[in-house]
Design an enzyme around this catalytic site. Sequence first.
Site, mmCIF file in Angstrom:
data_model
loop_
_atom_site.group_PDB
_atom_site.id
_atom_site.type_symbol
_atom_site.label_atom_id
_atom_site.label_comp_id
_atom_site.label_asym_id
_atom_site.label_seq_id
_atom_site.Cartn_x
_atom_site.Cartn_y
_atom_site.Cartn_z
ATOM 1 C CD GLU B 133 -11.123 -49.802 -10.071
ATOM 2 O OE1 GLU B 133 -11.396 -49.599 -11.542
ATOM 3 O OE2 GLU B 133 -11.203 -50.841 -9.637
ATOM 4 C CG HIS B 136 -9.261 -51.227 -15.072
ATOM 5 N ND1 HIS B 136 -8.951 -52.328 -15.891
ATOM 6 C CD2 HIS B 136 -9.891 -51.715 -13.737
ATOM 7 C CE1 HIS B 136 -9.207 -53.467 -14.981
ATOM 8 N NE2 HIS B 136 -9.687 -53.023 -13.785
ATOM 9 C CB CYS B 167 3.410 -58.236 -13.703
ATOM 10 S SG CYS B 167 2.376 -58.057 -15.290
#
Lengths: 446, 177
Positions: B133, B136, B167
């Site tokens: 979250e 985001h 990543c």
Amino acid sequence: MSGKISILIVDDEASVRDSLYQWFTEDGFDVDCAENATQALQILDSKYFDIILADIKMPGMDGLEMHRRIRSLNTDSIVIIMTAFASVTTAVQALKDGAYDYITKPFDPDDLSHLIRNATNQISLKSENEALKNKIVSLDNVENIIGVSEPMMNVLKEVERVALSSSPIIITGESGTGKELIAKAIHSNSHRKFNPLVSVHCGALSESLLESELFGHDKGAFTGAMYNRKGRFEMADGGTIFLDEIPTVSPKMQIELLRVLESKTFMRVGGNKEITSDFRVICATNKDLKKMVEDGTFREDLYYRLNVVNITIPPLRERIEDIPLLVDHFIEKYCTSMSRNNVSIDPAALKRLKHYDFPGNVRELENMIERAIVIGNGKEIRLKDLPFEKDIINNSIESLAELEKKYILKVLTKNDWNISRTAKIIKVDRVTLYNKIKKYNLKSPK
Amino acid sequence: MSVPGILLISYGNFEKEFLNKIATGVKQEFLLPVSTEERHIDLSEFYDPMRRQYDANRILFEIDTITSPPHIKKIGLFSVDLFIPILTYIFGQATLKGSTGIATFHRLRNEHYGMKKDEQLLLDRFGKVIIHELGHTFGLVHCHIPDCVMRSSTYVEDIDQKSHNLCINCRSKIQTS
């Protein structure tokens, strides 16, 4: 297919539009909203959308009527109908009129994700022409596979060659060569990349646990099974299942696996409903499976079912030229995670690494570099920061085992015997760590 | 002068050690100072008796109004069952490229699915949801790299399949933003 997939959301409720807008934006879609059918048709006049998600019940023109008008625009957009009423009649009518599917509000996140994934797959398939399929693709998401040596280039070429098919693959390689990374690269470059890659470490699970993990279970299947649970084969629907350490699977489970691989259908443990799943299977082994077949410890029919493509990863000692690149990669990785400036490596230390035969392969090199950064002077990795001179100078099997024992004990002590944290640092799973603690008879001071 | 960082706001009955472990994981991932604090909120205002769940959008809006300098991002941690109108449940929610997120461990507990309690697994799962979250709020969208913490997870076992880490692509997006 290039660019983002576009979605138009049509619903008269602002909260629904806002929630879906956020959900799809976070998923990387190009999203627009309309609050009624008329507005949606106006938007569609000037812009094409891959997917239209429309509420069936709206003031004025309803979703069904809007869908008919969209069809008359001769567009090939995929239309999905949302309904707050689980009305079979209206849903069937929508499907008869050519809607792709329908979904009942509120959605289960997994159902919505599954529906959109299927729609996205259909769009992807449609947009691929034969020329694109035959074109040699360049590989995506292989940043973690480090190497320029000929043996590694051959492995990557093989990955590129087989990624787009759905054939089963066996990846063979010694421990620590990066078999799981290769499996991820194959998945990430396949048509299945938007669906899950589900990994199962077969060696870490007993026969009954493996059965429940792979096939799932229904409520009441055994003591403690209070709810239905999806198995890994079910979770891998549309994607790839990666079975690590396949030689450890028991003879009984080998029969079960063969049956599932042939039919792609199975039943949950304790269940009576047949489940179908479209998965690709990739297996990994550090043993010679062919020899196991000859010895009678691995089923011949399962071996031939799995061994459609075989990719062999070379051990690190056979690709010495990759060692400097790997060293740089791990230095950057660990200095970043430890919030330190990048260190360099002393030429003598690098030379020593290049002359070592790395029985633990890349994983061993990675552990060495992490350790050297932790204990080093913060500027340069020196020969004395590497565990050669003191620990393994004798180069005997006993001294390597002793080194592993000492290393595990050191990391355990440093982490107050926290098993999960230690396992994460030394890059093994928890079961393997427990086995090593037992093997070396290590005892917590507490 | 304080360094801008991330604030974890506990609205549930979380043990200090549990929060500290979460904070350590978040710090390692975003390389920013992370602090924790406890706050209280009258959750009954956000309860939907029809669904017997709590409205995540409204809670997120409420937390967004909290000013907490020098923190650039903040996330509210809950133990109650959250929903948004269109979905049956959520694990977390955040404002894309915003400053606020929320996460709940209600459906991350093994016990919720009739399985044996596993505190470590719960910590792992909750840590991943929180990092996801927060990702985001840094402008990251869902990633299809299997290991990446920004991969979308729609059921609990799916969370176990990914790592705690961003990543390389997602990390570089944060660094360049």
